[in-house]
Design an enzyme around this catalytic site. Sequence first.
Site, PDB file in Angstrom:
ATOM      1  N   SER A 108       0.789  -1.234   0.000  1.00 47.48           N
ATOM      2  CA  SER A 108       0.000   0.000   0.000  1.00 47.48           C
ATOM      3  C   SER A 108       0.820   1.282   0.000  1.00 47.48           C
ATOM      4  CB  SER A 108      -0.957   0.016   1.191  1.00 47.48           C
ATOM      5  OG  SER A 108      -2.088  -0.796   0.927  1.00 47.48           O
ATOM      6  N   SER A 166      -5.609   3.984   4.310  1.00 47.75           N
ATOM      7  CA  SER A 166      -5.191   3.038   3.274  1.00 47.75           C
ATOM      8  C   SER A 166      -6.414   2.542   2.504  1.00 47.75           C
ATOM      9  CB  SER A 166      -4.423   1.856   3.872  1.00 47.75           C
ATOM     10  OG  SER A 166      -3.633   1.232   2.881  1.00 47.75           O
ATOM     11  N   LYS A 220       0.354   3.854  -2.788  1.00 44.15           N
ATOM     12  CA  LYS A 220      -0.672   4.895  -2.754  1.00 44.15           C
ATOM     13  C   LYS A 220      -0.060   6.289  -2.707  1.00 44.15           C
ATOM     14  CE  LYS A 220      -4.489   2.319  -0.554  1.00 44.15           C
ATOM     15  NZ  LYS A 220      -3.917   0.990  -0.325  1.00 44.15           N
TER      16      LYS A 220
END
Length: 504
Positions: free
Chosen positions: A169, A341, A172
Site C-alpha cells: 500500500s 489506506s 498509494k
Amino acid sequence: MCARERGWSTVAEPVQRPTEEPLDRWRGWKHRTRPAPGNRTDDRRFVAGAAVLGLVVAAGAVLTAGPWDSGQRKAELDRVAALERAGGAHHEGDGPQAPEPAPSAVPVLAALGEPSGARGPAAADLRASLGPLLKAPGLGTASTAAVVDVATGEQVYARGAATPMTPASTVKIATAAAALSALGPGHRIATTVRVSKDFRTVTLVGGGDPTLGEAGLRSLAEGTARALRAGAAREVRLTYDTSLYAGPALHPIGPNENIAPVSALMVDEGRLDDSDRGPAPRTADPAGEAARAFAELLGDAGVDTGSAGPAPGRAGAGAETVATHHSAPLSALVERALTNSDNDIAEALARQTALKAGRPASFAGGRAAVTDRLKKLGLPVAGSAFADGSGLDREDKVTAGMLAALLALAADPAHPELRAVHTGLPVAGFSGTLGTRYSPASRGTGTVRAKTGTLTGVNALAGTAVGPHGRLLAFAFLASGTTSAAEAEDSLDALAASLTRGAR
C-alpha cells in the site's frame, strides 16, 4: 486497505465473495451517521518545529485534522491557481531526481535556536544506526532503504535504494502524488443526472466518486424531481451510465473484502455494512445497487420510476443535466486514502489521472498515466511498475529511492499542490494505520508520519521523521519474504524511530 493495517487478523489476500445481502439490508446506509469533517490545522506542522512541539503538536493534529480534512489551506490553493494560470512550475521537462533545498529550512532552524548552518544527519551516523536494524530477522529475505534530508534534497542513506520491490500500500503515495499533480488539490469528482428532451428518461451518470453517499444521492434525487415537475413528468424510465470507466471492473486479486469492483458509479464504496474504512462485505454490482437506491430516493421525492427497475444505459442526444453532486476536494480524498489506506479511493485517483491524460480509465490507463506524471515531476521511475493504484497487486514495483524522493518533493514549497501527500500520512501512535503501532512511550510517537504497506510476505513503511536538529527526513523501507507481519511491523517501526534520534 490491507487488513493488517487496521489490526485485523488476516492480510490482504483474496477471499471468497461475500454472500449477497438483501437490498433492504444494504439500504441501511440511509440511516448512518457519518463523522463530521475536521478543521484544518496549519500544514506546516510537519516541518522542523515538530521536533520542539513533539507530542503536543501530534495530539493537536489528531484532534483537529482527520482524514476528512478540507484539503489545502486557502493560501496554498490560491498559489496553485496562480501557478496554473502562469503555466505551472516544475511539472514539465527534465527535473532533478531530488528537490532543491527548501527555502524555509534555515530560517526555521534558526528560530529554534540552532545555528544557521546546522547540519543534517551524517551518512556515517545513519549507517551505524540503520545498518544493524536492517538485519533484523523480521524483515524477511530482502530489504531496501532510502533516507533523504528534505531541507537539502540529499539522499543521506541508501541500501538497495534503486532495487524495485513490491511496495504493497505504500504505492498509494505515488498514486496520490500523480493525481494531485495532474488535477490539482481542488479538483472535485462530479456525479450527474441527465433528463431526456421529452422528460421520459432519467440517467444517473457516474463520474468515478467512490465516496458518494446518502446525502449526495438524495440531493441528486431532489434536484431531479424539481426538474421533472417543471416538465410535468409523472413517470420516468431510469437508466444508469458507467461508461466513463473502461476495462475489467474486478481487481486481479478477485472478489475481496478489501476492495469493491471498480465502477464509475457506486455508493459508499459498495460496502454492505455500516463501516467507512477497512475490510467489509462488498456488493458484486456497485452501479446497480447505487441506481436502485437512487430510484427509491426518487420515489421519496415523488417521482415514479416504474416497476421494471433501473437498467444500464446512456443519455440520448439532447438530454440535459439537471442535477450535479461534487465530491470533496481531491486533497481530502487523498488524505482519506492515505490515512486509512483506502483501496477504493486509490483506484479512483488512478483513473481520474488517466482521464486527465486522455487515457482509458482502466487499470492499464492508470498505470500509464501515473508513470507519465511521475516522470514529469522528475522522479526516478526506472524499474517502477504501477499495476494498480492501491498496492493490492503484487505486480506493483517501486524503489525505496523513488518513494523517498517523492516524499521530499511533496515537502518542497515549490509544489504546494502535493501538500496533501504529507497531511494524509498517519501519525505514529495517533491516527490511521499507525494509530496502534506506537505506544505513548515509544520513540517516534508523534514525530513519525508514514504510509504502511502489508501483503502476505511483504511489509513496507514510507514517510517522514523529525531527525537531529529538527531536520525533516523522508524515508522508505521495503521488505519482502517476511514470515510474521507483526515482527516485520515492529522492525519497520524501529527503523523509522531510529531516525528521530541520530548523532549530532
